[in-house]
Design an enzyme around this catalytic site. Structure first.
Site, mmCIF file in Angstrom:
data_model
loop_
_atom_site.group_PDB
_atom_site.id
_atom_site.type_symbol
_atom_site.label_atom_id
_atom_site.label_comp_id
_atom_site.label_asym_id
_atom_site.label_seq_id
_atom_site.Cartn_x
_atom_site.Cartn_y
_atom_site.Cartn_z
ATOM 1 C CG LEU A 1 -10.341 -1.219 5.557
ATOM 2 C CD1 LEU A 1 -10.955 -2.166 4.563
ATOM 3 C CD2 LEU A 1 -9.059 -0.648 5.009
ATOM 4 C CB CYS A 2 -12.257 4.032 9.352
ATOM 5 S SG CYS A 2 -12.725 5.741 9.487
ATOM 6 C CG LEU A 3 -8.983 4.218 2.936
ATOM 7 C CD1 LEU A 3 -7.828 4.984 3.566
ATOM 8 C CD2 LEU A 3 -8.453 2.987 2.214
#
Lengths: 166, 416
Positions: free
Chosen positions: A87-89
């Site tokens: 994820l890109c969080l």
């Protein structure tokens, strides 16, 4: 044996079991508390609705000073999820706070499904469709929702099918 | 498999969820949570605050700040120079630790009692004043012993003068100021009127010389109270020296630099490891009798950790401070734990999901959103939760959904 990190994870589990936020669940692997399985239901009134997305969280002794590694096991079509499920969080990277727990992480991911951030795309195609062709975006997301209901074996078969068609 | 997880849940690690939910024991979970560090979730150990007012264990925040120079809770800029000890919190934590086992036992008994089917409303001795405030007042006045299902009202010795509560006036209370009988529902209005209005009819104890004397006695008592014990049998007079000591003690937390605090150990300063050669860092460790094996990175890590542990120890109240030998032990344990850690990686998500198919099926059931339940549909929720009893990951979860349903009922019934 029970280090600060492990004690914290046991408490995270107690909290998640006693007072679970809606639509998420998680538990450590029975033989390894540093490895967690989790399921997030796609939020209602989004294209992800009713999807049962499986995730895996891996912790090390630096938790909670450093975030765990979180990865989708289910195939996702989302602007902020890489093809390998990572994820890109922000809260899992530079906006991490040691006060977060597993419930907070999973809740944040659930709301990320609801509110993608197309400005930091991990999946360029999903980001583009989200901005320019919502209808197609919804169709692609619905396909992953239906995938998420299948057994892992069936999923592989489906993926091969779609690869064959393309 | 699941039993292993159950054992984790049952493990001897205290948590706010040990207490019954807010419907049964209002505030207990929240209180237990409030005296815990939001980073480690243990009871505050050497609690300190930042300028924003958020509180953490000294060691927790000292480990967190090098990663990010902000408050972990509110993200306001923060740095180690802002750290101040929170002496009051440390006292509160200690008191709660002592009280917790008893409170926990009482709360579980209460939860068990509530879980039993409600008993038929027992006949009250005095049906005339069923109004809530009236009952409350009476209860305040005389201790009530509840045994099984009968209520025995034990008349308390009327304090503080000799006037007695007559049984012919069950609905009156003794005004604490004027010592006269006042209808219990009017007591507030009576007090507001400076004890002039709402005197109970037939109240005889409020007039005559007896009342006068009791009034003056009362006055005397108040005077004693306000003069801090005075000549009464209460607290012994405090010596002036003792007061001074106390003042000095208070000052310590705030002004570290005052000359009379020189017995207080100092915090260790930060070290700029980059400008020091490995040999110098090893020397710094040796000064504290710490191991000096490993490369520069390992030495640096060890010395950093030592500073955190040492400075956190300074933030403890002197009675709770650990010895240097204990601190060295803590450092060794922390290093051992760090060495064990290797993040697991799963290369084949499909195989992994297959291997954990049962676990994921359980999790999916556990996470399945419950449809929003209006108060009328609660029986449905309960049966649903029971149906899942055999499948859900843990029985606690089933319990939790039942409890939530109860919450709804309680809130509703109170509101109406």
């Amino acid at each position: 044996m029970s280090t600060n990190c492990r004690r914290r994870l046991i408490r995270d589990f107690k909290r998640l079991s006693t007072d679970p936020p809606g639509g998420i669940s998680g538990s450590p692997c029975p033989d390894n508390i540093m490895l967690w399985n989790a399921v997030i239901f796609g939020p209602a009134d989004t294209p992800f609705e009713d999807g049962t997305f499986k995730l895996m969280l891996t912790f090390d002794e630096s938790y909670p000073n450093k975030p765990p590694t979180v990865k989708f096991l289910s195939r996702m079509f989302h602007p902020n999820v890489y093809a390998n499920g990572e994820l890109c969080l922000d809260i899992l990277q530079n906006r991490w706070s040691p006060t977060y727990d597993v419930a907070a992480i999973l809740t944040s991911i659930q709301s990320l499904l609801h509110d993608p951030n197309p400005n930091s795309p991990a999946n360029a195609e999903a980001a583009q469709l989200y901005r320019e062709n919502m209808k197609e975006y919804v169709r692609r997301v619905r396909a992953t929702v239906e995938d998420s209901w299948l057994d892992p074996d069936e999923q592989v078969a489906m993926e091969q099918d779609s690869a064959g068609q393309a | 498999m699941a039993s292993m997880l159950d054992r984790l849940l049952a493990s001897d690690i205290s948590d706010p969820t040990d207490f019954p939910d807010a419907a049964t024991a209002p505030g207990l979970r929240a209180f237990d949570d409030a005296v815990r560090c939001t980073i480690c979730r243990e009871f505050y150990d050497a609690p300190v605050t930042l300028t924003c007012g958020h509180c953490f264990c000294s060691a927790c925040i000292r480990s967190a700040l090098p990663e990010q120079q902000t408050c972990p809770t509110c993200r306001k800029p923060a740095s180690e120079v802002h750290i101040r000890k929170d002496v009051a919190m440390e006292t509160a934590v200690q008191a709660w630790k002592n009280a917790r086992p008893l409170i926990l036992r009482l709360a579980s008994e209460e939860a068990a009692r509530k879980a039993q089917p409600p008993q038929p409303p027992h006949a009250r001795h005095d049906s005339s004043h069923s109004e809530r405030t009236g009952n409350k007042r009476r209860r305040l006045q005389s201790p009530v012993i509840v045994s099984e299902d009968e209520v025995i009202v034990v008349p308390s010795s009327p304090a503080p003068s000799g006037s007695s509560i007559s049984d012919s006036l069950p609905d009156t209370v003794l005004c604490p100021v004027c010592q006269k009988q006042v209808p219990s529902q009017k007591i507030n209005a009576h007090l507001d009127s400076n004890c002039k209005r709402f005197l109970a009819e037939g109240s005889t104890s409020g007039s005559g010389p007896a009342a006068e004397s009791s009034k003056s006695k009362q006055k005397q008592r108040w005077n004693q109270l306000f003069s801090g014990g005075g000549t009464g049998s209460g607290a012994p007079p405090r010596s002036k020296d003792k007061d001074k000591d106390k003042d000095r003690e208070k000052g310590k937390g705030k002004a570290r630099a005052t000359p009379d605090t020189d017995d207080e150990p100092e915090h260790l300063p930060k070290v700029a490891y980059d400008i020091h050669p490995q040999k110098r860092i090893a020397e710094m460790l040796a000064e504290w009798d710490l191991p000096t094996h490993g490369d520069k990175a390992a030495l640096t890590r060890r010395h950093k950790k030592w500073i955190v542990l040492y400075n956190a120890n300074v933030d403890r109240a002197p009675v709770h401070r650990r010895t240097l030998d204990q601190l060295r032990g803590d450092l060794r344990k922390a290093e051992d734990a760090e060495q064990k850690t290797r993040k697991e990686t799963v290369d084949d998500p499909v195989a992994y999901q297959k291997a954990n198919k049962a676990a994921f099926a359980k999790l999916t059931e556990a996470a399945r959103p419950k449809k929003a339940v209006p108060a009328t549909a609660i029986p449905a929720v309960q049966t649903q939760a029971e149906d899942h009893g055999g499948q859900t990951t843990d029985s606690a979860k089933t319990g939790a959904s039942l409890v939530t349903a109860e919450d709804v009922i309680d809130v509703d019934s109170e509101g109406s």
